[in-house]
Motif scaffolding. Structure first.
Motif, mmCIF file in Angstrom:
data_model
loop_
_atom_site.group_PDB
_atom_site.id
_atom_site.type_symbol
_atom_site.label_atom_id
_atom_site.label_comp_id
_atom_site.label_asym_id
_atom_site.label_seq_id
_atom_site.Cartn_x
_atom_site.Cartn_y
_atom_site.Cartn_z
ATOM 1 N N THR A 40 -6.788 1.336 -7.835
ATOM 2 C CA THR A 40 -7.050 0.997 -8.022
ATOM 3 C C THR A 40 -6.210 -0.016 -8.446
ATOM 4 O O THR A 40 -4.918 0.001 -8.488
ATOM 5 N N LEU A 41 -6.625 -1.441 -6.509
ATOM 6 C CA LEU A 41 -5.218 -2.311 -6.393
ATOM 7 C C LEU A 41 -5.503 -3.747 -6.655
ATOM 8 O O LEU A 41 -6.713 -4.022 -6.577
ATOM 9 N N GLN A 42 -5.044 -4.082 -8.125
ATOM 10 C CA GLN A 42 -5.736 -6.243 -8.335
ATOM 11 C C GLN A 42 -4.054 -6.633 -8.027
ATOM 12 O O GLN A 42 -3.218 -5.977 -8.252
ATOM 13 N N VAL A 43 -4.310 -8.165 -7.118
ATOM 14 C CA VAL A 43 -3.476 -9.279 -6.958
ATOM 15 C C VAL A 43 -3.172 -9.783 -8.076
ATOM 16 O O VAL A 43 -4.909 -10.245 -8.378
ATOM 17 N N LEU A 44 -1.858 -10.452 -8.589
ATOM 18 C CA LEU A 44 -1.917 -11.448 -9.577
ATOM 19 C C LEU A 44 -2.172 -12.971 -8.244
ATOM 20 O O LEU A 44 -0.322 -12.471 -8.157
ATOM 21 N N PRO A 45 -2.782 -13.305 -8.197
ATOM 22 C CA PRO A 45 -2.227 -14.456 -7.655
ATOM 23 C C PRO A 45 -1.421 -15.774 -8.221
ATOM 24 O O PRO A 45 -1.305 -15.750 -9.244
ATOM 25 N N GLY A 57 -3.975 -8.579 -20.399
ATOM 26 C CA GLY A 57 -4.235 -9.106 -20.246
ATOM 27 C C GLY A 57 -3.524 -9.596 -18.585
ATOM 28 O O GLY A 57 -4.415 -10.563 -17.683
ATOM 29 N N LEU A 58 -3.176 -8.314 -17.962
ATOM 30 C CA LEU A 58 -1.979 -8.773 -16.523
ATOM 31 C C LEU A 58 -3.648 -7.929 -15.201
ATOM 32 O O LEU A 58 -4.125 -9.142 -14.333
ATOM 33 N N ARG A 59 -4.182 -6.991 -15.888
ATOM 34 C CA ARG A 59 -6.289 -6.666 -14.736
ATOM 35 C C ARG A 59 -6.933 -8.144 -15.320
ATOM 36 O O ARG A 59 -7.803 -8.432 -14.577
ATOM 37 N N ALA A 60 -6.896 -8.580 -16.181
ATOM 38 C CA ALA A 60 -8.176 -9.380 -16.604
ATOM 39 C C ALA A 60 -7.486 -10.473 -15.951
ATOM 40 O O ALA A 60 -8.943 -11.437 -14.871
ATOM 41 N N THR A 61 -6.774 -11.566 -15.798
ATOM 42 C CA THR A 61 -6.216 -12.332 -15.204
ATOM 43 C C THR A 61 -6.140 -12.574 -13.431
ATOM 44 O O THR A 61 -6.361 -12.934 -12.974
ATOM 45 N N ALA A 62 -6.247 -11.318 -13.027
ATOM 46 C CA ALA A 62 -5.422 -10.617 -11.666
ATOM 47 C C ALA A 62 -6.649 -10.723 -10.761
ATOM 48 O O ALA A 62 -8.205 -10.800 -11.473
ATOM 49 N N LEU A 63 -6.891 -10.809 -9.683
ATOM 50 C CA LEU A 63 -8.392 -10.903 -8.703
ATOM 51 C C LEU A 63 -9.110 -9.467 -8.990
ATOM 52 O O LEU A 63 -7.994 -8.321 -8.734
ATOM 53 N N ASP A 64 -10.109 -9.228 -8.591
ATOM 54 C CA ASP A 64 -10.599 -8.165 -8.924
ATOM 55 C C ASP A 64 -10.236 -7.186 -7.551
ATOM 56 O O ASP A 64 -9.904 -8.127 -6.568
ATOM 57 N N GLU A 65 -10.810 -5.690 -7.365
ATOM 58 C CA GLU A 65 -10.833 -5.150 -6.346
ATOM 59 C C GLU A 65 -11.179 -6.553 -4.718
ATOM 60 O O GLU A 65 -10.297 -6.155 -3.866
ATOM 61 N N ALA A 66 -12.315 -6.687 -4.894
ATOM 62 C CA ALA A 66 -12.809 -6.958 -3.631
ATOM 63 C C ALA A 66 -12.155 -8.658 -3.303
ATOM 64 O O ALA A 66 -11.780 -8.679 -1.847
ATOM 65 N N GLN A 67 -11.857 -9.199 -4.176
ATOM 66 C CA GLN A 67 -11.400 -10.595 -3.926
ATOM 67 C C GLN A 67 -9.615 -10.028 -3.939
ATOM 68 O O GLN A 67 -8.841 -10.781 -2.909
ATOM 69 N N SER A 68 -9.125 -8.773 -4.277
ATOM 70 C CA SER A 68 -7.269 -8.984 -3.541
ATOM 71 C C SER A 68 -7.704 -8.048 -2.433
ATOM 72 O O SER A 68 -6.652 -8.642 -1.718
ATOM 73 N N ARG A 69 -8.030 -7.401 -2.007
ATOM 74 C CA ARG A 69 -8.723 -7.058 -1.037
ATOM 75 C C ARG A 69 -8.234 -8.008 0.536
ATOM 76 O O ARG A 69 -7.892 -8.522 1.127
ATOM 77 N N LYS A 70 -9.219 -9.048 -0.084
ATOM 78 C CA LYS A 70 -9.293 -10.399 0.486
ATOM 79 C C LYS A 70 -8.354 -11.159 0.659
ATOM 80 O O LYS A 70 -7.769 -11.768 2.122
ATOM 81 N N LEU A 71 -7.484 -11.265 0.036
ATOM 82 C CA LEU A 71 -6.476 -11.898 -0.105
ATOM 83 C C LEU A 71 -5.323 -11.481 0.480
ATOM 84 O O LEU A 71 -4.440 -11.734 1.387
ATOM 85 N N ILE A 72 -5.552 -9.998 0.764
ATOM 86 C CA ILE A 72 -3.802 -9.265 1.287
ATOM 87 C C ILE A 72 -4.911 -9.496 2.453
ATOM 88 O O ILE A 72 -3.589 -9.796 3.331
ATOM 89 N N SER A 73 -5.881 -9.610 3.685
ATOM 90 C CA SER A 73 -5.980 -9.600 4.241
ATOM 91 C C SER A 73 -5.715 -10.581 4.885
ATOM 92 O O SER A 73 -4.944 -11.064 5.786
ATOM 93 N N ARG A 74 -6.152 -12.205 4.384
ATOM 94 C CA ARG A 74 -5.573 -13.159 4.501
ATOM 95 C C ARG A 74 -4.121 -13.261 4.661
ATOM 96 O O ARG A 74 -3.210 -14.265 5.807
ATOM 97 N N THR A 75 -2.705 -12.583 4.016
ATOM 98 C CA THR A 75 -1.571 -13.021 4.212
ATOM 99 C C THR A 75 -1.574 -12.200 5.324
ATOM 100 O O THR A 75 -0.380 -12.273 6.042
ATOM 101 N N LEU A 76 -2.246 -11.113 5.405
ATOM 102 C CA LEU A 76 -1.820 -10.351 6.621
ATOM 103 C C LEU A 76 -2.003 -11.068 7.945
ATOM 104 O O LEU A 76 -1.154 -10.968 8.304
ATOM 105 N N LYS A 77 -2.787 -11.331 7.953
ATOM 106 C CA LYS A 77 -3.143 -12.573 9.283
ATOM 107 C C LYS A 77 -1.945 -13.746 9.175
ATOM 108 O O LYS A 77 -1.776 -13.852 10.498
#
Length: 285
Positions: free
Chosen positions: A204-209, A262-282
């Motif tokens: 399970t991978l989440q990003v804290l924006p 608290g961190l996982r509740a604040t972080a983006l969910d898995e789908a949103q996290s993948r979108k942010l990783i993809s944007r960063t990759l671009k």
């Protein structure tokens, strides 16, 4: 290298401590009865020192353990704790504190981790790992650097790719995604690797924006290792450049578990996290 605590050694120590406390004696008292150095029983109970079978038999005699099945179970733990670890061939290049950590990680059932500035070690590519080690310890010789990269790969195999893989829940700060560690090509490959890992059933991978603002763990990264069957052996691990700390008290575990929730509740969910990783990759491309 001194003996490294493993889950079996810690399980044995916990059982021996319970037997001793049931008799109402201190560890020092028991050491004196056995004719040992005053700290030896404590070190065995804490998993910091191994115990030979004949020494364990002497302890069990003193503690009044007569049941053959119970004795054999404890002797079995002592024998298993002396088994050769996968990282033994790398003992000349890894520190004792690193060996202690990966010994516990290898035997954990699950790991919850928060990383502020780095991609979690279990999800790093070899190129990213090489760049991180080179930045942290630029004096590392090429052959030692190669060995340390191999240790990281072996860690991944021993946890995420074993028959019953470790359940990994990682919350990663956006800063770790955007810091160009090793350069553009390294980061492109690393972010692709993160996207692939995020699809694995045991990850399970989440990003804290950045937009989430301040949070309770701004002082540093941490990991919570949980073990099968025995929750009283769970441990929190924190690390700095010169030291690492393993916290085992129930209150510490509760504090860090609450912090992670608290961190996982604040972080983006898995789908949103993948979108942010993809944007960063671009952005890197």
């Amino acid at each position: 290298m001194p003996a490294i605590p493993t889950i079996r050694r810690r399980m044995l120590g916990t059982e021996l401590r319970a037997l001793r406390e049931g008799l109402g004696h201190t560890a020092d008292q028991m050491a004196r009865h056995l004719g040992w150095h005053q700290t030896k029983v404590s070190r065995i109970e804490n998993g910091r020192s191994g115990v030979r079978v004949h020494e364990l038999e002497a302890m069990l005699d003193l503690y009044g353990v007569k049941d053959p099945e119970a004795r054999e179970g404890l002797v079995g733990l002592a024998r298993e704790s002396k088994g050769r670890m996968w990282w033994t061939p790398y003992s000349d290049v890894i520190s004792q504190r690193y060996a202690s950590y990966i010994a516990l990680e290898t035997e954990a059932a699950s790991k919850r981790t928060f990383e502020m500035t780095l991609i979690p070690g279990l999800l790093q590519t070899p190129e990213y790992t090489r760049a991180v080690i080179s930045a942290l310890a630029p004096e590392t010789k090429p052959e030692a650097l190669d060995a340390l990269v191999n240790v990281r790969l072996a860690r991944q195999n021993a946890t995420l790719r074993r028959s019953s893989p470790l359940r990994l829940w990682a919350v990663v700060d956006e800063a770790a995604l955007r810091r160009s560690t090793g350069g553009t090509q390294v980061m492109v490959k690393q972010l692709h690797c993160l996207l692939d890992a995020s699809e694995e059933a045991n990850v399970t991978l989440q990003v804290l924006p950045f937009a989430s603002g301040g949070h309770a763990s701004m002082l540093g990264s941490f990991s919570i290792l949980q073990f099968p069957i025995r929750s009283d052996l769970d441990v929190v691990c924190t690390e700095s450049y010169v030291s690492s700390i393993q916290l085992e008290r129930r209150t510490d575990l509760a504090t860090y578990s609450q912090m992670f929730d608290g961190l996982r509740a604040t972080a983006l969910d898995e789908a949103q996290s993948r979108k942010l990783i993809s944007r960063t990759l671009k952005d890197f491309q």
